[in-house]
Design a protein around this motif. Sequence first.
Motif, mmCIF file in Angstrom:
data_model
loop_
_atom_site.group_PDB
_atom_site.id
_atom_site.type_symbol
_atom_site.label_atom_id
_atom_site.label_comp_id
_atom_site.label_asym_id
_atom_site.label_seq_id
_atom_site.Cartn_x
_atom_site.Cartn_y
_atom_site.Cartn_z
ATOM 1 N N PRO A 120 0.659 -1.299 0.066
ATOM 2 C CA PRO A 120 0.050 -0.043 -0.017
ATOM 3 C C PRO A 120 0.791 1.176 -0.169
ATOM 4 C CG PRO A 120 0.114 -0.825 2.272
ATOM 5 C CD PRO A 120 0.858 -1.809 1.388
ATOM 6 N N ALA A 121 2.079 1.130 0.426
ATOM 7 C CA ALA A 121 2.909 2.396 0.531
ATOM 8 C C ALA A 121 4.261 1.941 0.329
ATOM 9 C CB ALA A 121 2.794 3.034 1.927
ATOM 10 N N SER A 122 5.159 3.020 0.056
ATOM 11 C CA SER A 122 6.548 2.996 -0.020
ATOM 12 C C SER A 122 7.340 3.008 1.442
ATOM 13 C CB SER A 122 7.320 4.062 -0.890
ATOM 14 O OG SER A 122 8.642 3.935 -0.911
ATOM 15 N N TYR A 123 8.301 2.273 1.381
ATOM 16 C CA TYR A 123 9.220 2.260 2.847
ATOM 17 C C TYR A 123 9.857 3.800 2.993
ATOM 18 C CZ TYR A 123 12.684 0.914 6.068
ATOM 19 O OH TYR A 123 13.206 0.858 7.360
ATOM 20 N N HIS A 124 9.993 4.408 1.728
ATOM 21 C CA HIS A 124 10.608 5.764 1.966
ATOM 22 C C HIS A 124 9.675 6.723 2.157
ATOM 23 C CE1 HIS A 124 14.310 4.036 0.360
ATOM 24 N NE2 HIS A 124 13.578 3.243 -0.677
ATOM 25 N N SER A 125 8.415 6.527 2.508
ATOM 26 C CA SER A 125 7.491 7.637 3.040
ATOM 27 C C SER A 125 7.790 7.463 4.457
ATOM 28 C CB SER A 125 5.938 7.099 2.730
ATOM 29 O OG SER A 125 5.735 5.771 3.339
ATOM 30 N N LEU A 126 6.756 8.299 5.029
ATOM 31 C CA LEU A 126 6.949 8.647 6.353
ATOM 32 C C LEU A 126 6.546 7.456 7.351
ATOM 33 C CD1 LEU A 126 5.068 12.169 7.019
ATOM 34 C CD2 LEU A 126 7.535 11.870 7.239
ATOM 35 N N LEU A 127 6.251 6.545 6.508
ATOM 36 C CA LEU A 127 5.851 5.192 7.384
ATOM 37 C C LEU A 127 7.092 4.250 7.508
ATOM 38 C CD1 LEU A 127 2.699 4.075 5.249
ATOM 39 C CD2 LEU A 127 2.802 5.209 7.792
ATOM 40 N N GLY A 128 7.744 4.566 6.933
ATOM 41 C CA GLY A 128 9.413 3.675 7.099
ATOM 42 C C GLY A 128 9.904 3.540 8.311
ATOM 43 N N PRO A 129 9.865 4.687 9.105
ATOM 44 C CA PRO A 129 10.316 4.586 10.534
ATOM 45 C C PRO A 129 9.825 3.794 11.344
ATOM 46 C CG PRO A 129 10.823 6.951 9.661
ATOM 47 C CD PRO A 129 9.888 6.162 8.699
ATOM 48 N N LEU A 130 8.460 3.558 11.230
ATOM 49 C CA LEU A 130 7.657 2.777 11.940
ATOM 50 C C LEU A 130 7.909 1.171 11.853
ATOM 51 C CD1 LEU A 130 4.057 4.460 11.424
ATOM 52 C CD2 LEU A 130 5.817 5.093 13.031
ATOM 53 N N ILE A 131 8.332 0.636 10.742
ATOM 54 C CA ILE A 131 8.851 -0.710 10.732
ATOM 55 C C ILE A 131 9.982 -1.131 11.525
ATOM 56 C CG2 ILE A 131 9.353 -2.466 8.834
ATOM 57 C CD1 ILE A 131 6.820 -0.935 8.315
ATOM 58 N N PRO A 132 11.029 -0.410 11.575
ATOM 59 C CA PRO A 132 11.802 -1.041 12.679
ATOM 60 C C PRO A 132 11.263 -0.958 13.991
ATOM 61 C CG PRO A 132 12.836 0.555 11.246
ATOM 62 C CD PRO A 132 11.631 0.633 10.971
ATOM 63 N N ARG A 133 10.244 0.016 14.479
ATOM 64 C CA ARG A 133 9.685 -0.010 15.623
ATOM 65 C C ARG A 133 8.942 -1.130 16.037
ATOM 66 N NH1 ARG A 133 7.250 6.072 16.399
ATOM 67 N NH2 ARG A 133 9.168 7.258 15.684
ATOM 68 N N ILE A 134 8.276 -1.567 14.877
ATOM 69 C CA ILE A 134 7.470 -2.797 14.926
ATOM 70 C C ILE A 134 8.323 -4.047 15.184
ATOM 71 C CG2 ILE A 134 5.885 -4.575 13.598
ATOM 72 C CD1 ILE A 134 4.845 -2.029 12.253
ATOM 73 N N LYS A 135 9.406 -4.182 14.488
ATOM 74 C CA LYS A 135 10.380 -5.380 14.525
ATOM 75 C C LYS A 135 11.142 -5.476 15.725
ATOM 76 C CE LYS A 135 12.282 -6.530 10.530
ATOM 77 N NZ LYS A 135 12.961 -6.355 8.968
ATOM 78 N N TYR A 136 11.805 -4.279 16.061
ATOM 79 C CA TYR A 136 12.766 -4.195 17.156
ATOM 80 C C TYR A 136 12.274 -3.981 18.413
ATOM 81 C CZ TYR A 136 15.260 -5.006 12.505
ATOM 82 O OH TYR A 136 15.899 -5.456 11.659
ATOM 83 N N GLN A 137 11.189 -3.076 18.307
ATOM 84 C CA GLN A 137 10.647 -2.585 19.650
ATOM 85 C C GLN A 137 9.268 -3.007 19.968
ATOM 86 O OE1 GLN A 137 11.122 1.631 19.469
ATOM 87 N NE2 GLN A 137 13.238 1.607 18.693
ATOM 88 N N ALA A 138 8.753 -3.928 19.011
ATOM 89 C CA ALA A 138 7.453 -4.423 19.449
ATOM 90 C C ALA A 138 6.337 -3.363 19.899
ATOM 91 C CB ALA A 138 7.359 -5.549 20.804
#
Length: 267
Positions: A120-138
Amino acid sequence: YCRQKNTAIDAPTMQPNQWLAVSRNVIKQGRCHDLRPEYNTVNIFDSLVAGCRALIASLPNRCLLCHQQLCPPGSGICKTCLQACLYPCPVCLGCGRPLQTLQRYCGGCLTSQPIPVVAPASYHSLLGPLIPRIKYQAQFTALPPLVRALAHSVSTLVSHNIIALPQVLLPVPLHPQRIRERGFNQAWMIASMLGQQLQLPVDDSLLQRVVATVPQAGLDGQARRRNLRGAFVLKAALPYQRIALIDDVVTTGTTVDEIARTLAPWT
């Protein structure tokens, strides 16, 4: 009320920490019968749980991106920020280039016919920084709105006959060592939520990761391919004709290609 040393204590007039200390002391000394029925052991902890839930519900639920209060609560990203981060137009399912009309591939991908990727979106949008938070900070609060956006993208493509609805969702597996370190598989969580919204089954028993690879982040394309070579095995014959691999991020497509190579004898 609770009685301690034959002294009646009015719990509602006490501070919460004082009331908890008295109740804990009564329970520790085995004098739970001293508590009146409305304040017995079960009701005490039920009340604590209910109080904690009420406290959490009373806190302002704010968007992870703009930090404005969300109304109604229950989502980690407000509608305005989410809409601003999604693809504003159709994109090629092969390379992600913007398209003028809704179709499967751009002109450059028509010849190679790569494995289609729905995002639905590019990793290079503002959503990108949220992915490491999901993976590494739960921090999972961003998952529900992102999965809803993914489900909408899939439904739109299916309704226009761009793709066929898969028979099953296969989350990209993690190595058992990584599972123990992280405690969860974010791909499985996405697949589970997506399966509920699209009414599709999730099968996490067929595909297994047998090599504890180093994290893909920071590796170039050649290093990624070398890192994942032989990392996956199929535990049984594939009983499906149309499958969808679920992962959090697709960059060079190396993981998708390696799993597709593993599934090739059955697809």
